[in-house]
Design an enzyme around this catalytic site. Structure first.
Site, mmCIF file in Angstrom:
data_model
loop_
_atom_site.group_PDB
_atom_site.id
_atom_site.type_symbol
_atom_site.label_atom_id
_atom_site.label_comp_id
_atom_site.label_asym_id
_atom_site.label_seq_id
_atom_site.Cartn_x
_atom_site.Cartn_y
_atom_site.Cartn_z
ATOM 1 N N GLY A 209 -46.205 26.837 10.607
ATOM 2 C CA GLY A 209 -46.665 27.527 11.890
ATOM 3 C C GLY A 209 -45.380 27.587 12.962
ATOM 4 O O GLY A 209 -44.516 26.443 12.913
ATOM 5 N N GLY A 214 -41.133 25.227 16.681
ATOM 6 C CA GLY A 214 -40.480 25.290 17.981
ATOM 7 C C GLY A 214 -40.362 24.012 18.422
ATOM 8 O O GLY A 214 -39.410 23.691 19.190
ATOM 9 N N GLU A 231 -38.021 32.164 20.428
ATOM 10 C CA GLU A 231 -38.725 33.491 20.145
ATOM 11 C C GLU A 231 -39.661 32.926 19.024
ATOM 12 O O GLU A 231 -39.336 32.785 17.683
ATOM 13 C CB GLU A 231 -37.540 34.294 19.600
ATOM 14 C CG GLU A 231 -36.701 35.151 20.718
ATOM 15 C CD GLU A 231 -37.536 35.532 21.960
ATOM 16 O OE1 GLU A 231 -38.751 35.969 21.424
ATOM 17 O OE2 GLU A 231 -37.060 35.636 22.832
ATOM 18 N N CYS A 266 -43.200 40.025 14.419
ATOM 19 C CA CYS A 266 -43.768 39.128 15.538
ATOM 20 C C CYS A 266 -44.483 39.689 16.614
ATOM 21 O O CYS A 266 -45.457 39.143 17.237
ATOM 22 C CB CYS A 266 -42.565 38.217 16.210
ATOM 23 S SG CYS A 266 -41.502 39.191 17.008
#
Length: 497
Positions: A209, A214, A231, A266
């Site tokens: 994920g 991130g 991003e 994305c």
């Protein structure tokens, strides 16, 4: 020694100690201040542009090897967009580098002030596999334009492109300031242990994920108080009204969903929301236009990228095998694990608690959710995490305004999909779970730049007001100065209240 043993030994070379040595070298080179000059920056942007344009065939072949990406997609969305980024920088860089004069106030009279853009230092760019050229070099060119030293870590999931990038950057660019580190988790971990002046990380949907990865990056950066650009992605919705040109809308949804790396982008439309009454019309239009684009057997189409790896193929298959979507496929659904190909697939009336609606799809599957009234779509979107992009097709100006006003997303398009990506005067980035920070055009320059505030004063006009002892008169004058009122200052000087 076998080839496999040799490769293992080579991989083990790049550890935290090696990364630290590389960082030390680049910091010393950055300290020479050579990268701060306009001439150096321009020379490196031109060198990068030359590297790409002179090796277009190799780039096309590398992306064909990694993703079976159609040459047109590579030329337009990777090489073409990167070329545009370089040309914008070459045209505007001198202006961007010029200090910005700003106003001062009576509080600092006499004075002048300016904002000076200066490079951050040594920065790290970690890129993704789905657009392995563009997502690697677009941030790099921004970092170079801002005068930084930069290390690029390409994605190991696109090995042919990663290898080519390493060769091209070594050949064309200044190795004192621009380096490539190939590898996977071990190399990335070693790099993240260093103290960077900025980390730019593009993370895309995967087994862990994007949000989880991130957070790993942010945790590593926090140890050194390193700022980050993340991003990420998210479930980008498409809301479809009934008062539209349906043929055009269908083609634009197809272009954004399957025409961008077969959904592995994305900003690809992740799911569609429309009314129950209009859903059959939309499905029929999508079927017709998909056949027009990819033929009656899209599994054989040369215009669709394959799924990048067996792990991602398994992840997408898990969505289709979910009992909650059984019988919901109204188009496509064909799979070939050996070839890593999945046909464009449409699912209708997908339950909101199904697996496919629980995470970013990042593939050629398009679920359609139906509502009684289109206004319900706003609540549905707002109740979830903020997406990287949001799309709405409508000719109803009132609903358009409601959508733009109420939907929070990284970017938003009305009556199209994904095209905001190519507008270099718009920032590209996420919000909340879909990311932080932005780039493209001047926003790339700004992402790797510190805006230093500078105030200039002379020795003239020195006032005793700011120095003790603090008399009543001084207090009245200081309060008037803080208020910025000329009349108040005059009254204070006259001793008036």
């Amino acid at each position: 020694m076998s080839g496999e043993d040799s490769q293992t030994q080579k991989k083990a070379v790049f550890d935290a100690e090696t990364a630290s040595s590389l960082m030390k070298e680049l910091r010393e080179n950055f300290g020479s201040r050579r990268s701060r000059s306009y001439e150096w920056r321009v020379s490196q942007v031109k060198a990068l542009l030359k590297a790409v344009l002179n090796n277009e065939e190799q780039i096309v072949n590398a992306l064909r090897s990694d993703l079976a990406k159609p040459p047109l997609e590579t030329v337009v969305y990777e090489i073409g967009m990167l070329k545009n980024s370089c040309e914008v920088i070459l045209k505007e860089l001198k202006h961007w580098m010029t200090p910005e004069k700003v106003k001062t106030s009576i509080r600092t009279f006499p004075s002048s002030a300016e904002i000076i853009p200066e490079p951050l230092g040594v920065v790290l760019v970690i890129s993704a596999w789905n657009y392995p050229l563009l997502l690697s070099l677009d941030p790099v060119v921004g970092a170079i334009a801002a005068g930084n030293a930069v290390v690029l870590k390409p994605s190991e999931i696109a090995p042919a492109t990663s290898s080519l990038l390493a060769k091209l950057i070594e050949k064309y660019m200044d190795p004192s300031f621009v380096r490539v580190v190939e590898g996977a988790v071990d190399e990335t971990t070693a790099l993240l242990q260093q103290k960077w002046d900025k980390i730019f990380y593009t993370v895309i949907a995967g087994l862990l994920g994007n949000g989880r990865v991130g957070r790993i990056v942010m945790t590593a950066a926090a140890k050194h108080l390193t700022p980050v650009v993340l991003e990420l992605g998210g479930k980008s919705p498409v809301v479809v009204d009934s008062n539209i040109n349906l043929k055009v809308a269908a083609r634009r949804i197809i272009s954004g969903k399957w025409g961008l790396n077969n959904g592995q982008a994305c900003i690809s439309p992740d799911y569609v929301i429309t009314t129950k009454d209009y859903a059959p019309n939309l499905v029929n239009a999508l079927k017709t236009e998909l056949e027009e684009c990819y033929g009656k057997n899209p599994m054989e189409s040369e215009d669709l990228s394959r799924i990048v790896s067996s792990n991602h193929f398994a992840r997408l298959s898990r969505f289709l095998n979910d009992d909650k979507v059984s019988g919901k496929i109204v188009y496509g659904g064909e799979k070939d694990e050996k070839k890593l190909r999945i046909a464009p697939t449409i699912l209708l009336d997908v339950p909101r608690d199904s697996l496919i609606m629980g995470e970013e799809i990042f593939g050629p599957l398009l679920p359609i959710i139906t509502v009684n009234k289109l206004e319900e779509s706003l609540d549905l979107i707002i109740s979830g995490e903020k997406p990287l992009a949001a799309y709405v097709f409508t000719n109803d100006k009132k609903f358009q305004e409601q959508f733009v006003k109420n939907v929070s997303s990284g970017g938003l398009l009305v009556n199209d999909t994904t095209l905001h990506l190519v507008v270099d005067t718009l920032p590209f980035g996420g919000v909340g779970e879909s990311g932080m920070g932005a780039y493209h055009g001047k926003f790339s320059f700004d992402a790797f730049t510190h805006k230093k505030a500078v105030l200039y004063r002379s020795f003239a006009g020195d006032s005793s007001l700011r120095y003790p002892p603090y008399t009543d008169t001084k207090q009245r004058l200081m309060k008037a100065l803080i208020g910025g009122s000329i009349l108040g200052i005059i009254r204070a000087l006259l001793g008036s209240s």
